[in-house]
Enzyme design. Structure first.
Site, PDB file in Angstrom:
ATOM      1  CG  ASP A 121      13.695  12.970   4.837  1.00  0.00           C
ATOM      2  OD1 ASP A 121      12.729  12.700   5.585  1.00  0.00           O
ATOM      3  OD2 ASP A 121      13.734  13.998   4.138  1.00  0.00           O
ATOM      4  CG  ASP A 159      13.968  18.187  11.531  1.00  0.00           C
ATOM      5  OD1 ASP A 159      12.959  17.464  11.466  1.00  0.00           O
ATOM      6  OD2 ASP A 159      14.256  19.033  10.675  1.00  0.00           O
ATOM      7  CD  GLU A 162       9.634  17.244   6.800  1.00  0.00           C
ATOM      8  OE1 GLU A 162       8.955  18.221   7.184  1.00  0.00           O
ATOM      9  OE2 GLU A 162      10.877  17.209   6.874  1.00  0.00           O
ATOM     10  CD  GLU A 163      14.375  17.766   6.958  1.00  0.00           C
ATOM     11  OE1 GLU A 163      14.117  18.919   6.563  1.00  0.00           O
ATOM     12  OE2 GLU A 163      14.457  17.473   8.155  1.00  0.00           O
ATOM     13  CD  GLU A 176       8.694  17.764  11.563  1.00  0.00           C
ATOM     14  OE1 GLU A 176       9.753  18.086  12.125  1.00  0.00           O
ATOM     15  OE2 GLU A 176       8.635  17.455  10.356  1.00  0.00           O
TER      16      GLU A 176
END
Length: 384
Positions: free
Chosen positions: A74, A105, A138-139, A164
């Protein structure tokens, strides 16, 4: 795999609008890349979190020890499109920088892991058992990583590398703060403001919590030598309906960044205790809930995996690499709960443009990161 093919993988990933959702399309694309190699024993698994939101697990190679690679599917919303110089969902190259939402990212990191593994398969040389964990959400809370951890997909890894952004591959994240987002709701009783004695002011009771929680959080005064202190911010406060009414409901939200010295449960106990204490007073009706809390990720900068990353980095990149603590959480905060004792390292080709307009990645760094992940795997499995 040539450099254009490596760029094509990243460009395709960026074109998928997986803004806090729709990760299944990312999983579809990644699965299509590994499907041709199933005759080499590649195992592809999908774990659905919700409709149109699929985690993907790809396992290649053989052996008793397993190295984990991980990246999330995501991205955050692009924000004000007028602040972009190009379409955020169409990879654009200018002056050797590739622009697009997720370029830093972390679709560049995810693409680099994918390309590295595909190269191994294409060359019929996979040095050991490698598992790629592609996660959803994840976000907004690391819930894909939490789901995969509970299902055992990260159990007994020998090490885990999460791609990351790492300041153009010059930083290794090995420890990070945890997160506690809390929401306190105060329920009262509405009444006309000319007769406040007939109501119960929800705002007044919520203010009591807001005032009393500050000194309680201040007691967590230890300072982690890498991450610094625990921090607490009261970030949202809403209440009332109109100016001539006693407010029947009020809500406040707060954000706490925890450190390994204070596990999240200790903070939960303190917050819950304050709510219970206030609710002993007449008319008080406070409740508290937590939104996707993440534990702090402890780490050791002298762990063998971190030292190996430093060694491989020195072979492939100019300039030093620095082990650092991370202020924000990552999927590592969930994977650390897997069975087994293994180090987690965060290092990828992204930079500090994440979550910003004109997010970008340096293509030289991106291409070199693919070689880095390949060599890291080679030397990882060469170790006893």
């Amino acid at each position: 795999m040539n450099k254009q093919q490596e760029i094509d993988i990243l460009s395709h990933l960026i074109s998928i609008k997986s803004v806090n959702d729709h990760e299944a399309a990312v999983a579809d694309y990644i699965e299509s890349l590994f499907k041709p190699y199933e005759d080499q024993g590649v195992k592809i698994e999908r774990v659905s979190y919700a409709p149109d939101r699929d985690n993907l697990i790809v396992t290649i190679g053989e052996g008793e020890r397993m190295l984990g690679f991980s990246g999330h599917e995501d991205v955050v919303a692009p924000g004000d499109l007028s602040q972009w110089n190009s379409d955020p969902f169409k990879a654009t190259i200018k002056d050797n920088m590739l622009y697009g939402r997720g370029a830093s990212d972390m679709k560049s990191g995810l693409a680099a892991l994918i390309a590295a593994m595909l190269d191994m398969l294409e060359n019929h040389h996979v040095p050991g058992k490698i598992r790629l964990l592609c996660t959803v959400g994840e976000e907004t809370g690391e819930y894909g990583a939490a789901q995969l951890t509970k299902l055992g997909y990260a159990d007994n890894l020998a090490g885990l590398v999460i791609a990351e952004p790492g300041n153009d591959m010059h930083e290794i994240g090995y420890t990070s703060k945890g997160i506690i987002d809390y929401i306190v709701t105060s329920k009262g009783k509405g009444a006309h403001s000319s007769q406040p004695q007939k109501g119960i002011n929800a705002i007044d009771h919520l203010i009591d919590f807001a005032v009393q929680v500050k000194p309680l959080m201040a007691k967590f005064d230890k300072v982690n030598p890498v991450l610094g202190p625990l921090t607490h911010v009261q970030s949202v406060f809403n209440g009332g309906e109109q100016i001539n009414s006693v407010p029947a409901k009020a809500v406040m939200k707060g954000n706490i960044r925890t450190i390994p010295e204070y596990p999240n449960q200790v903070v939960f106990d303190t917050l819950n205790g304050l709510v219970d204490q206030l609710n002993q007073k007449p008319g008080y009706d406070l409740t508290i809930e937590y939104s996707f809390p993440e534990d702090a990720m402890p780490g050791d900068k002298d762990a063998p995996l971190i030292k190996l990353i430093e060694h491989v980095h020195d072979e492939l990149f100019d300039g030093p690499i620095e082990p650092k603590g991370q202020a924000g959480a990552s999927d590592g905060s969930e994977f650390l709960h897997a069975k087994g004792d293994f180090a987690i390292a965060l290092i990828g080709p992204g930079n500090n443009t994440q979550h910003q307009s004109n997010e970008c990645v340096d293509l030289d760094v991106y291409h070199q990161s693919i070689k880095f992940y390949q060599q890291l795997a080679e030397e990882f499995f060469a170790q006893p």
